[in-house]
Design a protein around this motif. Sequence first.
Motif, PDB file in Angstrom:
ATOM      1  N   PRO A 144      -1.810  -6.971  -4.887  1.00 64.75           N
ATOM      2  CA  PRO A 144      -1.534  -8.302  -5.439  1.00 64.75           C
ATOM      3  C   PRO A 144      -1.082  -9.320  -4.405  1.00 64.75           C
ATOM      4  CG  PRO A 144      -0.505  -6.585  -6.766  1.00 64.75           C
ATOM      5  CD  PRO A 144      -1.011  -5.923  -5.536  1.00 64.75           C
ATOM      6  N   GLY A 145      -0.385  -8.882  -3.357  1.00 66.92           N
ATOM      7  CA  GLY A 145       0.091  -9.808  -2.338  1.00 66.92           C
ATOM      8  C   GLY A 145       1.309 -10.607  -2.761  1.00 66.92           C
ATOM      9  N   LYS A 146       2.012 -10.157  -3.781  1.00 71.42           N
ATOM     10  CA  LYS A 146       3.203 -10.860  -4.254  1.00 71.42           C
ATOM     11  C   LYS A 146       4.470 -10.372  -3.566  1.00 71.42           C
ATOM     12  CE  LYS A 146       1.216 -11.751  -8.823  1.00 71.42           C
ATOM     13  NZ  LYS A 146       1.330 -11.502 -10.296  1.00 71.42           N
ATOM     14  N   GLU A 147       4.453  -9.145  -3.085  1.00 78.38           N
ATOM     15  CA  GLU A 147       5.582  -8.568  -2.371  1.00 78.38           C
ATOM     16  C   GLU A 147       5.099  -8.025  -1.037  1.00 78.38           C
ATOM     17  OE1 GLU A 147       8.863  -6.567  -4.538  1.00 78.38           O
ATOM     18  OE2 GLU A 147       7.277  -6.082  -5.974  1.00 78.38           O
ATOM     19  N   ASP A 148       6.042  -7.541  -0.241  1.00 78.19           N
ATOM     20  CA  ASP A 148       5.685  -6.910   1.019  1.00 78.19           C
ATOM     21  C   ASP A 148       4.687  -5.783   0.753  1.00 78.19           C
ATOM     22  OD1 ASP A 148       5.983  -4.934   3.321  1.00 78.19           O
ATOM     23  OD2 ASP A 148       7.279  -6.551   4.032  1.00 78.19           O
ATOM     24  N   ALA A 149       3.692  -5.644   1.637  1.00 79.03           N
ATOM     25  CA  ALA A 149       2.671  -4.610   1.459  1.00 79.03           C
ATOM     26  C   ALA A 149       3.263  -3.215   1.405  1.00 79.03           C
ATOM     27  CB  ALA A 149       1.634  -4.705   2.573  1.00 79.03           C
ATOM     28  N   VAL A 150       4.378  -2.988   2.099  1.00 79.55           N
ATOM     29  CA  VAL A 150       5.015  -1.669   2.065  1.00 79.55           C
ATOM     30  C   VAL A 150       5.429  -1.317   0.640  1.00 79.55           C
ATOM     31  CG1 VAL A 150       7.038  -0.356   2.827  1.00 79.55           C
ATOM     32  CG2 VAL A 150       5.748  -1.744   4.466  1.00 79.55           C
ATOM     33  N   VAL A 151       5.966  -2.287  -0.073  1.00 81.28           N
ATOM     34  CA  VAL A 151       6.378  -2.069  -1.454  1.00 81.28           C
ATOM     35  C   VAL A 151       5.152  -1.873  -2.348  1.00 81.28           C
ATOM     36  CG1 VAL A 151       7.559  -3.088  -3.442  1.00 81.28           C
ATOM     37  CG2 VAL A 151       8.521  -3.350  -1.146  1.00 81.28           C
ATOM     38  N   GLU A 152       4.162  -2.728  -2.172  1.00 79.16           N
ATOM     39  CA  GLU A 152       2.981  -2.643  -3.031  1.00 79.16           C
ATOM     40  C   GLU A 152       2.126  -1.408  -2.755  1.00 79.16           C
ATOM     41  OE1 GLU A 152       0.912  -6.378  -2.825  1.00 79.16           O
ATOM     42  OE2 GLU A 152       2.420  -7.390  -4.053  1.00 79.16           O
ATOM     43  N   LEU A 153       2.269  -0.812  -1.581  1.00 76.35           N
ATOM     44  CA  LEU A 153       1.508   0.389  -1.234  1.00 76.35           C
ATOM     45  C   LEU A 153       2.161   1.673  -1.735  1.00 76.35           C
ATOM     46  CD1 LEU A 153       0.381  -0.310   2.457  1.00 76.35           C
ATOM     47  CD2 LEU A 153      -1.150   0.346   0.590  1.00 76.35           C
ATOM     48  N   ARG A 154       3.387   1.586  -2.250  1.00 74.94           N
ATOM     49  CA  ARG A 154       4.119   2.827  -2.516  1.00 74.94           C
ATOM     50  C   ARG A 154       3.381   3.760  -3.463  1.00 74.94           C
ATOM     51  NH1 ARG A 154      10.283   3.398  -4.729  1.00 74.94           N
ATOM     52  NH2 ARG A 154       9.313   2.824  -6.726  1.00 74.94           N
ATOM     53  N   ASP A 155       2.842   3.252  -4.559  1.00 78.62           N
ATOM     54  CA  ASP A 155       2.139   4.140  -5.490  1.00 78.62           C
ATOM     55  C   ASP A 155       0.951   4.809  -4.820  1.00 78.62           C
ATOM     56  OD1 ASP A 155       3.931   3.462  -7.438  1.00 78.62           O
ATOM     57  OD2 ASP A 155       2.597   2.090  -8.502  1.00 78.62           O
TER      58      ASP A 155
END
Length: 422
Positions: free
Chosen positions: A185-196
């Motif tokens: 989505p690009g709404k948060e840091d990629a590290v957070v969005e990549l967790r799943d």
Amino acid sequence: MTIPDHLPERLAITLWDFSWYVRTGPGEPFEDLDKAFASARELGYNTVRVCAMPFLLFKSGVDTKALRLEPLGGDYGQRVRWYDLKQPTVIDAREHLLAFFRAADRHGMVVIASSWEYQQSPAFAADSAWFEALNAVAPEQRLTVLGEAMADLVDFLAAHGLDHTLALVEPHNELQIGYLTEGLPGKEDAVVELRDRIEAGIAAFQARHPGVLCAPNYGGVPVAAMRGLPRNATALAFHPYVYGVLNDLVEEFALRRDPAEFPQERADAELLRPGAPRLADWDIPEASEWKRRASIMQRTEVYVHDWCDPEKVDRWLYERYGAQRFAMAAQLRDWIGVAADHARRLDVPVIFGEGWVGYTPRDCRFEEGPVGAQICRDAVDLSVEADAWGTVVCSNAAPHHPMWADVELQRECNARFIAGIA
């Protein structure tokens, strides 16, 4: 924190990335793997970190019995670290992987197996089949497929009695930098969005090899996004590149932005060799355009690395280092400390598989000179203080970089780290 008994108490790491199979032609640094391993042992290393090309070998469907590897195209990238392949080569990729692990075993070294495949590795293939196979995987499935591919790699090594040479695996190098972030989505840091995605990849690997340590790997230390670290990781890997004065160079000359922003006249005066072509007139050959996409490096940055006067660049960095010195030192200490603290929170080992300043032009000596060498010493000392399981002397301390000739610095740093002396 549990480290398998058969592995070293500390990992003194030399970074061979994808170069160990790309640069195997006549006169290239990995033409003779035994010679490269013997040299590493003499310098005090006990661990090699590599792209093990797991997707290519086990998931791509590409025939790798005669894998043709070649430069990026023309003179493009010939003065860029990691990109300056000169001699084309042909390998049987699976047999070459076995030869690598057998050589590691002969020389008493262990291996960190990773993948650079969604960053650079396929750019050196003679055709785009590998790159296209990677892109054909849906973005949300890529890390799961990589986890499965890495499990296939362990099975392959075990079938040949070589799985004991693995220190740990990383599903991919620098998760948040490259094509693994597509579709987020690009709404948060990629590290957070990549967790799943990374948790799914680790789970896929652990379902088959729960006894092999599996670490997510991050560019930098994402201090504002550590909540994104996967909860099922059994090790952590970070690259504390502090940049500092090098970031000043990147920003002031727009090296990672639109080429239209590049200050050509200023670069001519401050960075480039006489007779350098204009950026507007210089590019990768048209037939190799897919290689540029596969390599992810910005054209302007490649141009400056290829056409700079190394002494000018070193002088530029030295002249401005004083203003960044304390900030760089503080960032290095903070990043290593934060990474180690989160490893303790998760009760897993931490390694620093790359660092410390950043991506300097190949023929520059800032990181090999007195300033850079002291940063290496300081970083190794901080790694000892943080009780890191593994660390590098420097990313540039490898057979395909000029720093390999700095014997004393590498022996000194490796000896201190192995002994746990800061």
